[in-house]
Design an enzyme around this catalytic site. Structure first.
Site, PDB file in Angstrom:
ATOM      1  N   SER A 124       0.829  -1.196   0.000  1.00  0.00           N
ATOM      2  CA  SER A 124       0.000   0.000   0.000  1.00  0.00           C
ATOM      3  C   SER A 124       0.863   1.245   0.000  1.00  0.00           C
ATOM      4  CB  SER A 124      -0.874  -0.009   1.259  1.00  0.00           C
ATOM      5  OG  SER A 124      -1.431   1.261   1.475  1.00  0.00           O
ATOM      6  N   TYR A 148      -1.994  -1.127  10.686  1.00  0.00           N
ATOM      7  CA  TYR A 148      -2.216  -1.642   9.333  1.00  0.00           C
ATOM      8  C   TYR A 148      -1.010  -1.349   8.441  1.00  0.00           C
ATOM      9  CZ  TYR A 148      -3.758  -1.741   4.493  1.00  0.00           C
ATOM     10  OH  TYR A 148      -3.825  -1.978   3.141  1.00  0.00           O
ATOM     11  N   LYS A 152       2.040  -3.885   6.483  1.00  0.00           N
ATOM     12  CA  LYS A 152       2.476  -3.875   5.070  1.00  0.00           C
ATOM     13  C   LYS A 152       3.990  -3.718   4.994  1.00  0.00           C
ATOM     14  CE  LYS A 152      -1.498  -4.514   3.291  1.00  0.00           C
ATOM     15  NZ  LYS A 152      -1.777  -5.849   2.750  1.00  0.00           N
TER      16      LYS A 152
HETATM   17  P1  NAD Z   1     -11.000  -7.203   0.920  1.00  0.00           P
HETATM   18  O1  NAD Z   1     -11.243  -7.234   2.381  1.00  0.00           O
HETATM   19  O2  NAD Z   1     -12.142  -6.948   0.015  1.00  0.00           O
HETATM   20  O3  NAD Z   1     -10.294  -8.564   0.450  1.00  0.00           O
HETATM   21  C1  NAD Z   1      -9.461  -9.321   1.297  1.00  0.00           C
HETATM   22  C2  NAD Z   1      -9.963 -10.753   1.223  1.00  0.00           C
HETATM   23  O4  NAD Z   1      -9.122 -11.569   2.041  1.00  0.00           O
HETATM   24  C3  NAD Z   1     -11.381 -10.904   1.756  1.00  0.00           C
HETATM   25  O5  NAD Z   1     -12.142 -11.668   0.828  1.00  0.00           O
HETATM   26  C4  NAD Z   1     -11.206 -11.671   3.076  1.00  0.00           C
HETATM   27  O6  NAD Z   1     -12.300 -12.506   3.332  1.00  0.00           O
HETATM   28  C5  NAD Z   1      -9.928 -12.431   2.818  1.00  0.00           C
HETATM   29  N1  NAD Z   1      -9.135 -12.757   3.991  1.00  0.00           N
HETATM   30  C6  NAD Z   1      -8.702 -11.949   4.990  1.00  0.00           C
HETATM   31  N2  NAD Z   1      -7.949 -12.651   5.878  1.00  0.00           N
HETATM   32  C7  NAD Z   1      -7.913 -13.931   5.419  1.00  0.00           C
HETATM   33  C8  NAD Z   1      -7.294 -15.123   5.882  1.00  0.00           C
HETATM   34  N3  NAD Z   1      -6.557 -15.133   7.004  1.00  0.00           N
HETATM   35  N4  NAD Z   1      -7.451 -16.251   5.170  1.00  0.00           N
HETATM   36  C9  NAD Z   1      -8.180 -16.263   4.022  1.00  0.00           C
HETATM   37  N5  NAD Z   1      -8.795 -15.159   3.538  1.00  0.00           N
HETATM   38  C10 NAD Z   1      -8.654 -14.007   4.232  1.00  0.00           C
HETATM   39  O7  NAD Z   1      -9.826  -6.117   0.670  1.00  0.00           O
HETATM   40  P2  NAD Z   1      -9.275  -5.527  -0.693  1.00  0.00           P
HETATM   41  O8  NAD Z   1      -9.663  -4.088  -0.768  1.00  0.00           O
HETATM   42  O9  NAD Z   1      -9.594  -6.419  -1.816  1.00  0.00           O
HETATM   43  O10 NAD Z   1      -7.727  -5.565  -0.378  1.00  0.00           O
HETATM   44  C11 NAD Z   1      -6.915  -6.656  -0.775  1.00  0.00           C
HETATM   45  C12 NAD Z   1      -5.503  -6.416  -0.292  1.00  0.00           C
HETATM   46  O11 NAD Z   1      -5.022  -5.180  -0.816  1.00  0.00           O
HETATM   47  C13 NAD Z   1      -5.393  -6.306   1.232  1.00  0.00           C
HETATM   48  O12 NAD Z   1      -4.215  -6.943   1.650  1.00  0.00           O
HETATM   49  C14 NAD Z   1      -5.296  -4.822   1.457  1.00  0.00           C
HETATM   50  O13 NAD Z   1      -4.580  -4.507   2.619  1.00  0.00           O
HETATM   51  C15 NAD Z   1      -4.542  -4.356   0.213  1.00  0.00           C
HETATM   52  N6  NAD Z   1      -4.789  -2.952  -0.119  1.00  0.00           N
HETATM   53  C16 NAD Z   1      -6.069  -2.513  -0.279  1.00  0.00           C
HETATM   54  C17 NAD Z   1      -6.309  -1.169  -0.568  1.00  0.00           C
HETATM   55  C18 NAD Z   1      -7.722  -0.656  -0.714  1.00  0.00           C
HETATM   56  O14 NAD Z   1      -7.913   0.555  -0.652  1.00  0.00           O
HETATM   57  N7  NAD Z   1      -8.735  -1.497  -0.934  1.00  0.00           N
HETATM   58  C19 NAD Z   1      -5.230  -0.288  -0.699  1.00  0.00           C
HETATM   59  C20 NAD Z   1      -3.938  -0.771  -0.551  1.00  0.00           C
HETATM   60  C21 NAD Z   1      -3.733  -2.119  -0.252  1.00  0.00           C
END
Ligand code: NAD
Ligand code: UDP
Length: 331
Positions: A124, A148, A152
């Site tokens: 991120s 958080y 990362k």
């Molecule tokens: P999201 O919550 O929609 O997707 C994450 C998925 O991982 C979910 O389906 C959840 O059920 C699953 N999950 C969480 N812990 C788990 C575990 N221990 N075992 C199995 N499944 C698990 O989030 P997103 O927005 O799709 O983000 C995906 C990744 O990108 C994350 O790591 C997040 O930190 C990173 N990210 C997101 C953003 C954003 O703004 N959305 C920005 C930067 C980084």
């Protein structure tokens, strides 16, 4: 290639599964559904017109992950599985450190055990802290203000050390800016639980009538109009960035910003949404949100040069697609 997508039922993961399937890869998704629904997998298959394998497992559980690696010849892993709410991470730091770091450990150790050489990680822009914009991959990381962000930074460090010690283990660390929008079909998108923290889902829910009005957190930042500036990127551009990162993965550790390189203020996004949809977005200006920075946008030249990838969809498309999903399909 056969790709394991951890967190494949989530927001960015599901869009990436469609992009992978459409690019001809085979996909195995693993998700414990703690922040997503199983029906999303069916929708991804419908969009791509192809099947994928789904495991409902927790990827912090070594035995479950081992089963998946033993059952399939995996060529690469994309790791999206984690908790992502900044505010919640301050209230529940141990849950965040455990889930986000142990998942990285378990998946990377399984790669070592089974000789899987490609690993793409969801990082991120938050790891840049309050560096000077635009953020460049070569910048020293500054401390983030929340657990958080630390998860990362620590995961990046773990994967970097693992790649240095194991030459066959190739790692791509993708630093996302602000993913918004939805698949053009409107079938999959972002469905936050409860009241959204993020700007775009808040706006779509206001326009839908689920929420009263948008609160704009501060108009006294040193920015173009005083409101916070971010680099919004369409989630399908982001998804396609993962396919490019996998296709171009070579020896070592590679860090890429995935953004558009364009800063957009909160007020500019509100105006763009009004133009895209032809509605008014009611809002009020309130005080700044603690922990927010004034500006955050990417230098995207490295991804352009090395991955041949560039974000193609503009801010109007981001608003239109976010709205199509909210209006048609979300709960
Ligand atoms: P999201 O919550 O929609 O997707 C994450 C998925 O991982 C979910 O389906 C959840 O059920 C699953 N999950 C969480 N812990 C788990 C575990 N221990 N075992 C199995 N499944 C698990 O989030 P997103 O927005 O799709 O983000 C995906 C990744 O990108 C994350 O790591 C997040 O930190 C990173 N990210 C997101 C953003 C954003 O703004 N959305 C920005 C930067 C980084
Ligand atoms: N923001 C806002 N009202 C909201 C949500 C967000 O004014 O209800 C602002 C926030 O202060 C920031 C920008 O919108 O300047 C993007 O915030 P978001 O939470 O979507 O992303 P992040 O802060 O993680 O970059």
């Amino acid at each position: 290639m056969q790709i394991l997508v951890a967190g494949g039922a989530g927001y960015i993961g599901s869009h990436t599964c469609t992009a992978l399937l459409e690019a001809g890869h085979r996909v195995i998704a693993a998700d414990n559904l703690c922040n997503s629904k199983a029906e999303t997998i069916i929708k991804v298959e419908h969009i791509a017109g192809k099947d994928m394998v789904f495991y409902e497992i927790d990827v912090t559980d070594t035995a479950s992950v081992d089963t998946v690696f033993a059952n399939h010849e995996i060529d690469g892993v994309i790791h999206f599985a984690g908790f992502k709410a900044v505010g919640e991470s301050v209230e529940k730091p141990l849950d965040y450190y455990y889930n986000n770091i142990v998942s990285t450990m378990v998946l990377s150790r399984a790669c070592m055990k089974y000789g899987v050489g490609k690993f793409v990680f969801s990082s991120s822009a938050t790891v840049y802290g309050e560096n000077q914009v635009p953020f460049v991959e070569t910048m020293d990381l500054l401390p983030t203000t929340n657990p958080y962000g630390e998860t990362k930074a620590v995961s990046e460090r773990i994967l970097t050390d693992a790649a240095r010690a194991n030459p066959g283990f190739k790692v791509s660390l993708l630093r996302y800016f602000n993913p918004v929008g939805a698949h053009e079909s409107g079938l999959i998108g972002e469905s936050p639980n409860g009241i959204p923290n993020n700007l775009m889902p808040f706006i779509t829910q206001v326009v839908k009538g689920k929420l009263d009005r948008l609160q704009i957190f501060g108009n006294d930042y040193p920015t173009i109009d005083g409101t916070g500036v971010r680099d919004y990127i369409h989630v399908m551009d982001l998804a396609e960035g993962h396919v490019s990162a996998l296709d171009h993965l070579t020896e070592g550790v590679h860090i890429y910003n995935l953004g558009t390189g364009q800063g957009t203020s909160v007020l500019q996004l509100v105006r763009a949404f009004e133009e895209a949809i032809g509605v008014e977005v009611p809002f009020e200006i309130v005080t700044r949100r603690p922990g927010d920075i004034a500006e955050c946008y990417a230098d995207v030249s490295k991804a352009q040069e090395e991955l041949g990838w560039t974000a193609r969809r503009d801010i109007i498309a981001m608003c239109r697609d976010a709205w199509r999903f909210e209006n048609s399909y979300s709960d």
